[in-house]
Design a protein around this motif. Structure first.
Motif, PDB file in Angstrom:
ATOM      1  N   ALA A   1       0.831  -1.206   0.000  1.00 51.64           N
ATOM      2  CA  ALA A   1       0.000   0.000   0.000  1.00 51.64           C
ATOM      3  C   ALA A   1       0.870   1.262   0.000  1.00 51.64           C
ATOM      4  O   ALA A   1       0.595   2.225  -0.724  1.00 51.64           O
ATOM      5  CB  ALA A   1      -0.936   0.000   1.206  1.00 51.64           C
ATOM      6  N   ARG A   2       1.927   1.257   0.796  1.00 46.71           N
ATOM      7  CA  ARG A   2       2.848   2.396   0.847  1.00 46.71           C
ATOM      8  C   ARG A   2       3.538   2.584  -0.506  1.00 46.71           C
ATOM      9  O   ARG A   2       3.643   3.708  -1.017  1.00 46.71           O
ATOM     10  CB  ARG A   2       3.885   2.173   1.952  1.00 46.71           C
ATOM     11  N   ASN A   3       3.981   1.493  -1.109  1.00 44.11           N
ATOM     12  CA  ASN A   3       4.639   1.565  -2.423  1.00 44.11           C
ATOM     13  C   ASN A   3       3.676   2.079  -3.496  1.00 44.11           C
ATOM     14  O   ASN A   3       4.057   2.845  -4.380  1.00 44.11           O
ATOM     15  CB  ASN A   3       5.201   0.205  -2.817  1.00 44.11           C
ATOM     16  N   PHE A   4       2.424   1.639  -3.407  1.00 41.82           N
ATOM     17  CA  PHE A   4       1.406   2.099  -4.351  1.00 41.82           C
ATOM     18  C   PHE A   4       1.208   3.613  -4.216  1.00 41.82           C
ATOM     19  O   PHE A   4       1.204   4.340  -5.217  1.00 41.82           O
ATOM     20  CB  PHE A   4       0.090   1.361  -4.094  1.00 41.82           C
ATOM     21  N   ALA A   5       1.059   4.091  -3.004  1.00 40.87           N
ATOM     22  CA  ALA A   5       0.865   5.528  -2.781  1.00 40.87           C
ATOM     23  C   ALA A   5       2.070   6.322  -3.290  1.00 40.87           C
ATOM     24  O   ALA A   5       1.917   7.375  -3.923  1.00 40.87           O
ATOM     25  CB  ALA A   5       0.624   5.811  -1.304  1.00 40.87           C
ATOM     26  N   GLN A   6       3.262   5.808  -3.046  1.00 40.81           N
ATOM     27  CA  GLN A   6       4.477   6.487  -3.516  1.00 40.81           C
ATOM     28  C   GLN A   6       4.536   6.504  -5.043  1.00 40.81           C
ATOM     29  O   GLN A   6       4.898   7.514  -5.645  1.00 40.81           O
ATOM     30  CB  GLN A   6       5.724   5.796  -2.952  1.00 40.81           C
ATOM     31  N   ALA A   7       4.162   5.408  -5.676  1.00 40.74           N
ATOM     32  CA  ALA A   7       4.164   5.349  -7.141  1.00 40.74           C
ATOM     33  C   ALA A   7       3.166   6.335  -7.734  1.00 40.74           C
ATOM     34  O   ALA A   7       3.466   7.024  -8.714  1.00 40.74           O
ATOM     35  CB  ALA A   7       3.860   3.926  -7.610  1.00 40.74           C
TER      36      ALA A   7
ATOM     37  N   VAL B   1       3.832  13.704 -10.025  1.00 42.40           N
ATOM     38  CA  VAL B   1       4.909  14.677 -10.207  1.00 42.40           C
ATOM     39  C   VAL B   1       5.403  14.656 -11.654  1.00 42.40           C
ATOM     40  O   VAL B   1       5.627  15.712 -12.258  1.00 42.40           O
ATOM     41  CB  VAL B   1       6.073  14.421  -9.214  1.00 42.40           C
ATOM     42  N   LEU B   2       5.548  13.474 -12.226  1.00 41.56           N
ATOM     43  CA  LEU B   2       5.969  13.382 -13.631  1.00 41.56           C
ATOM     44  C   LEU B   2       4.936  14.019 -14.558  1.00 41.56           C
ATOM     45  O   LEU B   2       5.296  14.663 -15.546  1.00 41.56           O
ATOM     46  CB  LEU B   2       6.201  11.922 -14.024  1.00 41.56           C
ATOM     47  N   THR B   3       3.667  13.846 -14.241  1.00 40.86           N
ATOM     48  CA  THR B   3       2.606  14.467 -15.034  1.00 40.86           C
ATOM     49  C   THR B   3       2.740  15.988 -15.001  1.00 40.86           C
ATOM     50  O   THR B   3       2.661  16.655 -16.035  1.00 40.86           O
ATOM     51  CB  THR B   3       1.222  14.040 -14.501  1.00 40.86           C
ATOM     52  N   LEU B   4       2.959  16.533 -13.815  1.00 37.03           N
ATOM     53  CA  LEU B   4       3.132  17.981 -13.686  1.00 37.03           C
ATOM     54  C   LEU B   4       4.400  18.462 -14.381  1.00 37.03           C
ATOM     55  O   LEU B   4       4.418  19.528 -15.002  1.00 37.03           O
ATOM     56  CB  LEU B   4       3.135  18.382 -12.214  1.00 37.03           C
ATOM     57  N   GLN B   5       5.448  17.670 -14.308  1.00 37.08           N
ATOM     58  CA  GLN B   5       6.695  18.035 -14.984  1.00 37.08           C
ATOM     59  C   GLN B   5       6.489  18.047 -16.497  1.00 37.08           C
ATOM     60  O   GLN B   5       6.984  18.943 -17.192  1.00 37.08           O
ATOM     61  CB  GLN B   5       7.821  17.082 -14.610  1.00 37.08           C
ATOM     62  N   ASN B   6       5.752  17.087 -17.015  1.00 31.18           N
ATOM     63  CA  ASN B   6       5.482  17.059 -18.451  1.00 31.18           C
ATOM     64  C   ASN B   6       4.648  18.252 -18.877  1.00 31.18           C
ATOM     65  O   ASN B   6       4.862  18.817 -19.958  1.00 31.18           O
ATOM     66  CB  ASN B   6       4.798  15.745 -18.843  1.00 31.18           C
ATOM     67  N   ALA B   7       3.693  18.659 -18.048  1.00 28.16           N
ATOM     68  CA  ALA B   7       2.899  19.855 -18.356  1.00 28.16           C
ATOM     69  C   ALA B   7       3.798  21.096 -18.364  1.00 28.16           C
ATOM     70  O   ALA B   7       3.708  21.936 -19.257  1.00 28.16           O
ATOM     71  CB  ALA B   7       1.769  20.011 -17.346  1.00 28.16           C
ATOM     72  N   TRP B   8       4.673  21.200 -17.367  1.00 26.97           N
ATOM     73  CA  TRP B   8       5.632  22.307 -17.319  1.00 26.97           C
ATOM     74  C   TRP B   8       6.485  22.328 -18.580  1.00 26.97           C
ATOM     75  O   TRP B   8       6.675  23.384 -19.197  1.00 26.97           O
ATOM     76  CB  TRP B   8       6.524  22.203 -16.089  1.00 26.97           C
ATOM     77  N   ASN B   9       7.009  21.177 -18.961  1.00 25.56           N
ATOM     78  CA  ASN B   9       7.859  21.113 -20.148  1.00 25.56           C
ATOM     79  C   ASN B   9       7.102  21.554 -21.397  1.00 25.56           C
ATOM     80  O   ASN B   9       7.663  22.243 -22.257  1.00 25.56           O
ATOM     81  CB  ASN B   9       8.407  19.694 -20.335  1.00 25.56           C
TER      82      ASN B   9
ATOM     83  N   GLY C   1      20.139  36.024 -29.869  1.00 30.88           N
ATOM     84  CA  GLY C   1      20.485  34.698 -29.356  1.00 30.88           C
ATOM     85  C   GLY C   1      19.307  34.087 -28.623  1.00 30.88           C
ATOM     86  O   GLY C   1      18.241  34.681 -28.490  1.00 30.88           O
ATOM     87  N   ASN C   2      19.501  32.877 -28.152  1.00 32.03           N
ATOM     88  CA  ASN C   2      18.423  32.147 -27.500  1.00 32.03           C
ATOM     89  C   ASN C   2      18.544  32.148 -25.977  1.00 32.03           C
ATOM     90  O   ASN C   2      19.643  32.149 -25.433  1.00 32.03           O
ATOM     91  CB  ASN C   2      18.402  30.687 -27.980  1.00 32.03           C
ATOM     92  N   LEU C   3      17.406  32.114 -25.348  1.00 33.76           N
ATOM     93  CA  LEU C   3      17.350  31.934 -23.889  1.00 33.76           C
ATOM     94  C   LEU C   3      17.249  30.442 -23.623  1.00 33.76           C
ATOM     95  O   LEU C   3      16.528  29.727 -24.323  1.00 33.76           O
ATOM     96  CB  LEU C   3      16.110  32.615 -23.301  1.00 33.76           C
ATOM     97  N   PRO C   4      17.942  29.947 -22.613  1.00 36.28           N
ATOM     98  CA  PRO C   4      17.798  28.529 -22.278  1.00 36.28           C
ATOM     99  C   PRO C   4      16.403  28.264 -21.703  1.00 36.28           C
ATOM    100  O   PRO C   4      15.861  29.081 -20.967  1.00 36.28           O
ATOM    101  CB  PRO C   4      18.884  28.274 -21.231  1.00 36.28           C
ATOM    102  N   VAL C   5      15.857  27.115 -22.063  1.00 36.89           N
ATOM    103  CA  VAL C   5      14.557  26.721 -21.528  1.00 36.89           C
ATOM    104  C   VAL C   5      14.734  26.352 -20.062  1.00 36.89           C
ATOM    105  O   VAL C   5      15.583  25.514 -19.722  1.00 36.89           O
ATOM    106  CB  VAL C   5      13.968  25.527 -22.315  1.00 36.89           C
ATOM    107  N   PRO C   6      13.991  26.981 -19.168  1.00 37.51           N
ATOM    108  CA  PRO C   6      14.175  26.696 -17.744  1.00 37.51           C
ATOM    109  C   PRO C   6      13.631  25.337 -17.367  1.00 37.51           C
ATOM    110  O   PRO C   6      12.664  24.859 -17.946  1.00 37.51           O
ATOM    111  CB  PRO C   6      13.365  27.814 -17.060  1.00 37.51           C
ATOM    112  N   GLY C   7      14.285  24.726 -16.404  1.00 44.44           N
ATOM    113  CA  GLY C   7      13.805  23.450 -15.883  1.00 44.44           C
ATOM    114  C   GLY C   7      12.823  23.699 -14.751  1.00 44.44           C
ATOM    115  O   GLY C   7      12.737  24.794 -14.200  1.00 44.44           O
ATOM    116  N   LEU C   8      12.082  22.667 -14.435  1.00 41.03           N
ATOM    117  CA  LEU C   8      11.115  22.742 -13.345  1.00 41.03           C
ATOM    118  C   LEU C   8      11.855  22.668 -12.019  1.00 41.03           C
ATOM    119  O   LEU C   8      12.694  21.801 -11.805  1.00 41.03           O
ATOM    120  CB  LEU C   8      10.116  21.602 -13.453  1.00 41.03           C
TER     121      LEU C   8
END
Length: 121
Positions: free
Chosen positions: A72-78, A84-92, A112-119
């Protein structure tokens, strides 16, 4: 030289929507599948206990409970990690689209170009 703000906004919207739809499908399928498995396991443990098949304080039952708690703990963590990955993909999607438009304009102006910021989390 200008940025077509409506086009950039529409591009951001469509890319974020696409990203979130894809990621939501993955997250939804995972939590449904794993949630069912955990529910079946919990029902089995409860049935064993309620039927009297397992005496009070049985070490095997205690081990099964510990394994269930770990699962159950592993499931919640996953689920949290996938969120978080979903939110990171939206940010990207947002950052690449917005910075792409800005960098196109800057490039035409010879800046010149600005670097794309990371999350940052």
């Amino acid at each position: 030289m200008s940025i077509e703000l409506d086009k950039v906004a529409d591009d951001i919207y469509s890319k974020v929507k696409e990203s979130l739809n894809d990621d939501w499908d993955t997250l939804s399928n995972f939590h449904k599948s794993q949630g069912r498995k955990l529910a079946r396991q919990a029902a089995l443990l409860a049935q064993l206990k309620l039927s009297g098949e397992v005496p009070q304080g049985d070490p095997i039952f205690e081990t099964l409970i510990e394994q269930f708690e770990d699962a159950a703990r592993n499931f919640a963590q996953a689920v949290a990690n996938l969120t978080v990955l979903t939110l990171q993909n939206a940010w990207n999607a947002i950052a690449k689209t917005l910075w792409g438009a800005v960098n196109e304009l800057f490039s035409k102006a010879g800046l010149g170009n600005l670097p794309v910021p990371g999350l940052v989390v």
